[in-house]
Design a protein around this motif. Structure first.
Motif, short mmCIF file in Angstrom:
data_model
loop_
_atom_site.label_atom_id
_atom_site.label_comp_id
_atom_site.label_asym_id
_atom_site.label_seq_id
_atom_site.Cartn_x
_atom_site.Cartn_y
_atom_site.Cartn_z
N ILE A 1 64.23 49.02 34.41
CA ILE A 1 63.03 49.62 33.82
C ILE A 1 63.45 50.89 33.09
O ILE A 1 63.41 52.00 33.65
CB ILE A 1 61.96 49.92 34.88
CG1 ILE A 1 61.65 48.66 35.67
CG2 ILE A 1 60.70 50.48 34.24
CD1 ILE A 1 60.77 48.86 36.86
N PHE B 1 59.34 53.29 29.69
CA PHE B 1 58.54 52.65 30.73
C PHE B 1 58.85 53.29 32.08
O PHE B 1 59.88 53.94 32.26
CB PHE B 1 58.83 51.15 30.77
CG PHE B 1 58.37 50.44 29.53
CD1 PHE B 1 57.08 49.96 29.42
CD2 PHE B 1 59.23 50.26 28.45
CE1 PHE B 1 56.65 49.30 28.28
CE2 PHE B 1 58.81 49.61 27.30
CZ PHE B 1 57.52 49.14 27.21
N SER C 1 56.76 57.53 33.00
CA SER C 1 56.69 56.81 31.73
C SER C 1 56.28 57.77 30.63
O SER C 1 55.71 58.84 30.88
CB SER C 1 55.69 55.65 31.81
OG SER C 1 54.39 56.11 32.15
N PHE D 1 52.47 52.70 29.20
CA PHE D 1 53.79 52.15 29.55
C PHE D 1 54.07 52.19 31.05
O PHE D 1 55.19 51.93 31.48
CB PHE D 1 54.89 52.92 28.82
CG PHE D 1 54.88 52.73 27.32
CD1 PHE D 1 54.24 51.66 26.75
CD2 PHE D 1 55.51 53.64 26.49
CE1 PHE D 1 54.22 51.48 25.38
CE2 PHE D 1 55.49 53.47 25.11
CZ PHE D 1 54.85 52.39 24.56
N GLN D 2 53.05 52.52 31.85
CA GLN D 2 53.25 52.54 33.31
C GLN D 2 53.08 51.12 33.85
O GLN D 2 52.03 50.49 33.69
CB GLN D 2 52.26 53.49 33.97
CG GLN D 2 52.53 53.67 35.46
CD GLN D 2 51.68 54.79 36.06
OE1 GLN D 2 51.27 55.71 35.37
NE2 GLN D 2 51.42 54.71 37.35
N LEU D 3 54.13 50.61 34.51
CA LEU D 3 54.15 49.25 35.02
C LEU D 3 53.91 49.25 36.53
O LEU D 3 53.88 50.31 37.17
CB LEU D 3 55.49 48.59 34.69
CG LEU D 3 55.93 48.66 33.23
CD1 LEU D 3 57.30 48.03 33.05
CD2 LEU D 3 54.91 48.00 32.32
N LEU E 1 52.50 44.08 33.99
CA LEU E 1 52.00 44.96 32.95
C LEU E 1 50.49 44.88 32.94
O LEU E 1 49.92 43.81 32.71
CB LEU E 1 52.57 44.54 31.58
CG LEU E 1 51.98 45.18 30.33
CD1 LEU E 1 52.24 46.69 30.32
CD2 LEU E 1 52.54 44.55 29.07
N ILE F 1 62.81 43.88 29.86
CA ILE F 1 62.40 44.90 28.90
C ILE F 1 63.58 45.18 27.99
O ILE F 1 64.65 45.57 28.45
CB ILE F 1 61.97 46.21 29.61
CG1 ILE F 1 60.82 45.94 30.59
CG2 ILE F 1 61.57 47.27 28.59
CD1 ILE F 1 60.47 47.12 31.46
N LEU G 1 59.08 42.81 25.22
CA LEU G 1 58.83 42.60 26.64
C LEU G 1 58.77 41.10 26.88
O LEU G 1 58.03 40.38 26.20
CB LEU G 1 57.51 43.23 27.08
CG LEU G 1 57.36 44.75 26.96
CD1 LEU G 1 55.95 45.16 27.38
CD2 LEU G 1 58.39 45.47 27.79
#
Length: 973
Positions: free
Chosen positions: A310, A314, A321, A326-328, A340, A349, A356
């Motif tokens: 990651i 991200f 992030s 972009f926070q997974l 996502l 990624i 993605l």
């Protein structure tokens, strides 16, 4: 009296009137970030922004947009100001989710109850609602407002089989036992329900010492799903709002106005221009994207989810992030389950390519679900089979580079690239410069690539440099070896060369010797075969019979020899032929599957058993051939053979159908048509025959698509000659009597036809009673309920038609004589008249209103729903056996009605007795002799034909337009 004494009351009056006008129109002070600084912007997990607000009146635009945050519950609930309608989704879009419920306590000796819902303000309309109603022994009606007043339309009926039924059990199925489900579509400001008890049994709500369930005492109405839409109603349209800007809503620069289209309410809404984001309802609310953070704000961030890396921008944790979008979410570290936005499962990624990898591509076009509050839309479908493209900010490269503190490409050896989509510019992203690899979004993330590690990079000595490399010649007494891809000694190369030559000669001699032996052996075998064939013919199969009588278990002759010889010996019995082929210890014969590969049904290939669904599979392959313009077994770019159906199904999972079909198809067909045919082909190609549609269903789908396109030609063409030819074609277009929502393509000049329910026939129509009725007008055909002439030829006056035979071709009209069916009204050039005294065009003297495209919906209005019709069958419309009733939904306040159609497996007219029949139109034998069975080089086998009486049914009659070029047409298209 002083002048001031007279003027002062007048000034006070003017001030009071101005205050009232301002209160009526809303807050006249232009809202801004400064004026809204102290206003609350969240309630529990939900967030909202101006024009919505809570508390002080300056925090929301008008009273309609006032919200209430109920902090007494956990979590807090966000409500409209009426306190009864709850907001369950953040109101950041024009349409958002709501919920409401109502409980009615039932009383003894009271059989009728009512429930009403009103929108929280005039700015809102109910978009749709799905509701569950629980209780026992009552009917539910919707009260509709008709020209005669309030009219109840039955929606559902609820019964309870026993006294102890619980609400939880009733809600599990909600099929009429203790619970029923109702649905509303299309916008309205309010609706009203009525509940009428059955009056059966001795159950008394509220009776003491009763074991009855609470369902007998109450009626509960709750929403499963519901959505509401809103607009600004200061002015009815954007054009009006721009003329009178007194209370104009789109106050931000770089904002625009859009007319609303949400049910009964008109008004308008505001949005930011392309490339801007924010709130268009406040001053300077639409801004360029400034939400990207160059560096992570938290230390020691987790950079792996199982085996998936990651990289920044991200992240998994807060402040890890570059932006909230972009926070997974790593749901399972052990299985590398990375999500996502809780909707998409990620596989990888790739920061340098801006991609993605997506595990499930079934929602790859639903990119609107990627939206995050106060964040721009930066994800788009990349066009790859299972990947999403992304940008870091909604800025151009030039704009991003001007703001050094927010520029994403922080690595020294990185560059900026634009990201575009079919809908326009998305933003920018970063990548490493050529000769470098790594992460361009972190400092020193782009590292030099050592090209010299790649074998064969130089035909000599390779020397790596920063961002590149240099190639130099081999040193003295060395030479570049293409085998080892290195500089090697000349002596060693000579030794290797000699060894290779020696081995090549040895293997060459061995190969020639073996080839000669094989050739001699095959030549001897051919001589023996010729002798056998000669003796076989000479002794008329005697040797064959002698061999059969022996105990030999091996074949005496090859298959080709028997196949060639059996035709020359008529007296050879079929029994002897089989014995010679099959060893005596076998119990059965497995025959080879016959057919053209590429078209074969997989089930038939494995089982050897043909069925009616095998043809459906083969037809699906034909559809794919038409879409992709490729053969069923085609050669790929790499030179390998590929099965077209497998290729199509695989690609369909990976990317949109629009990207798979041939360029010619994309240019000639609409996206809707391509999707329809592609979906039909996918169903035909399903592995299990039971999952495929029938050929009849396939035919109906294609016929509907063809009819829709033909209708589009009638209304879209702007070429006079083209249109004239279309109108004069002998096209058989029946009115859709049996469809779910029957549509007639119409054009009108002044007013629409009056569609009112009136008392109609009592005797049932049948083929016998309608025998003398006219059923065509020009090129158009129709059937009962529509008709011409005598009143028994049509169901009610609403369905009376007029055939105008004074024109060529004849025109089919409604009884009002102003609305024409399936025609296009044009003004001919010779009809254009000019004023005799001036050069002005006739446009100055007349206003012509003509439709370009219009549809009309019809239904039966004897009763307002199928449920009501079942209770009162006095003038019931679907009189045929094997027919069914379907409700027609228009709006919450307009009358509904119903339509009739035949059951599955039947066809015909559901409005007449015995009108729905099984298919009996197939003729097993051609009715004409000496039918032409070729169109150029194309064979035309029965049941198809090109002449009248030469096909099994009219649908199978083809058209050979040019025998020399083998031009064969189906249905003139």
């Amino acid at each position: 009296m002083r002048i001031s004494d007279a003027v002062l009351p007048l000034l006070l009056l003017v001030f009071a009137v101005a205050t009232l006008v301002q209160a009526y129109h809303g807050n006249m002070t232009l809202p801004s970030t400064a004026t809204l600084a102290g206003c609350k912007r969240s309630c529990g997990d939900l967030t909202f922004d101006y024009p919505f607000g809570t508390g002080s009146s300056h925090c929301f635009r008008q009273p309609d947009f006032e919200l209430i945050c109920d902090d007494t519950t956990r979590p807090p609930r966000l409500l409209f100001r009426n306190g009864t309608t709850e907001i369950v989704d953040s109101p950041v879009a024009v349409t958002f989710d709501i919920a409401f419920s109502h409980t009615i306590s039932m009383e003894p000796n009271v059989n009728m109850y009512n429930m009403s819902w009103n929108a929280p303000g005039k700015s809102f309309t109910l978009d749709y609602a799905v509701m569950n109603i629980t209780g026992c022994d009552f009917d539910t009606y919707r009260v509709l407002h008709d020209h005669d007043g309030d009219v109840p339309a039955k929606l559902c009926s609820i019964t309870c089989p026993n006294e102890g039924i619980t609400e939880a059990i009733a809600r599990q199925t909600c099929n009429g036992t203790g619970c029923c489900s109702i649905k509303f579509y299309n916008g309205a400001n309010s609706f009203k329900l009525m509940f009428v008890r059955h009056g059966k049994g001795d159950y008394k709500p509220g009776a003491a010492h009763s074991d009855q369930s609470p369902l007998w005492n109450t009626i509960n109405i709750t929403t499963l799903e519901a959505a509401i839409s809103w607009s600004i109603l200061d002015q009815p349209t954007c054009a009006s709002a721009l003329v009178n800007r007194t209370n104009y809503g789109c106050v931000s620069t770089n904002s625009k106005c859009m007319d609303g289209d949400f049910g009964m309410a008109a008004g308008y809404i505001c949005s930011c221009d392309g490339g801007y984001q924010g709130n268009p309802y406040i001053l300077d609310g639409c801004l360029r994207d400034t939400g990207y953070n160059q560096f992570q704000r938290k230390k020691n961030c987790t950079r792996k989810c199982g085996s998936i890396d990651i990289p920044y921008p991200f992240g998994l944790e807060e402040d890890c992030s570059a932006r909230k979008l972009f926070q997974l979410n790593c749901t399972d570290m052990s299985s590398s389950s990375l999500q996502l936005n809780d909707n998409y499962q990620l596989k990888y990624i790739n920061v340098n390519e801006g991609l993605l990898g997506i595990e499930d591509t079934s929602y790859i076009e639903d990119m609107y679900r990627m939206h995050v509050l106060e964040e721009p839309q930066l994800y788009i479908c990349s066009g790859e089979s299972a990947s999403i493209q992304w940008a870091v900010a909604n800025l151009t490269c030039q704009e991003a580079q001007q703001n050094k503190s927010g520029y994403a490409c922080v690595s020294v050896n990185s560059t900026c690239l634009p990201v575009d989509s079919t809908d326009g510019y998305i933003g920018y992203r970063c990548e490493c410069r050529p000769g470098f690899q790594g992460n361009p979004y972190v400092q020193d993330g782009c590292q030099d690539i050592d090209e010299c590690l790649t074998p064969g990079k130089c035909k000599g000595v390779c020397q790596n440099t920063i961002g590149s490399h240099r190639c130099m010649a081999c040193p003295d007494r060395t030479q570049y070896d293409t085998t080892t891809m290195q500089c090697t000694s000349t002596k060693r190369q000579n030794l290797i060369l000699g060894t290779v030559i020696g081995l090549s000669c040895g293997f060459g001699i061995l190969f020639v010797s073996l080839s000669t032996m094989v050739f001699i052996r095959r030549w001897k075998n051919d001589i023996q075969k010729q002798l056998r064939r000669k003796h076989f013919r000479k002794n008329q199969g005697l040797l064959l019979e002698q061999l059969i009588s022996t105990d030999e278990r091996t074949k005496a002759f090859s298959w080709k020899l028997l196949e060639h010889s059996i035709t020359s010996i008529p007296q050879l019995q079929y029994r002897s032929f089989i014995v010679i082929l099959v060893p005596i210890d076998q119990t059965h014969i497995v025959t080879n599957v016959q057919g053209t590969f590429g078209y074969l049904d997989p089930e038939y290939y494995h089982t050897g058993q043909l069925n009616e669904k095998s043809d459906v599979y083969s037809f699906g392959v034909v559809l794919v051939e038409l879409l992709l313009r490729r053969e069923p077994i085609f050669t790929t770019v790499s030179g390998s053979k590929q099965n077209l159906s497998n290729y199509f199904l695989w690609e369909l999972k990976a990317r949109p159908i629009k990207e798979i079909v041939a360029a010619q198809v994309s240019e000639e067909a609409t996206e809707e048509e391509i999707k329809c045919v592609g979906s039909l082909a996918e169903m035909c190609l399903r592995l299990q025959g039971e999952d495929r549609p029938t050929m009849k269903q396939v035919e109906m789908t294609l016929q509907f698509l063809r009819t829709k396109r033909l209708m589009a030609y009638h209304v879209v063409s702007e070429n006079d000659e083209e249109m004239q030819s279309l109108l004069h074609k002998s096209v058989e277009m029946s009115l859709f009597l049996g469809g779910l929502v029957p549509l007639l393509l119409i054009v009108f000049t002044t007013v629409a036809p009056i569609a009112q329910a009136s008392e109609g026939i009592v005797s049932f129509p049948s083929a016998a009673t309608l025998a003398g009725c006219q059923r065509s007008c020009g090129n158009l055909t129709f059937d009962y309920s529509f008709g011409i002439g005598s009143s028994h030829c049509f169901r009610q006056p609403d369905f009376e038609l007029i055939c105008d035979n004074t024109t060529q071709p004849s025109r089919l009209l409604f009884r009002n004589d102003t609305t024409e069916i399936l025609m296009f009204v044009r003004h001919h050039k010779d009809e254009l008249k000019h004023d005799a005294a001036s050069n002005q065009s006739s446009l100055w003297n007349t206003i012509n209103v003509t439709t370009v495209r219009a549809f009309i919906i019809w239904r039966i209005l004897d009763q307002l729903s199928c449920a009501s019709t079942m209770d009162n069958k006095t003038n019931y419309a679907y009189v045929s056996r094997h027919s069914k009733c379907t409700d027609v939904y228009l709006t919450l306040t307009q009358s509904l009605g119903y339509v009739c159609s035949c059951n599955d497996g039947y066809q015909g007219n559901a409005f007449i007795q015995d009108g729905c029949l099984r298919d009996r139109g197939y003729n097993p034998f051609q009715q004409k002799k000496n039918c032409v069975r070729k169109c150029g080089s194309i064979d035309i086998p029965y049941p198809f034909g090109i002449e009248e009486g030469c096909s099994a049914r009219k649908l199978f009659q083809l058209n050979c337009t040019d025998m020399s070029s083998s031009s064969l047409q189906l249905n003139a298209e």
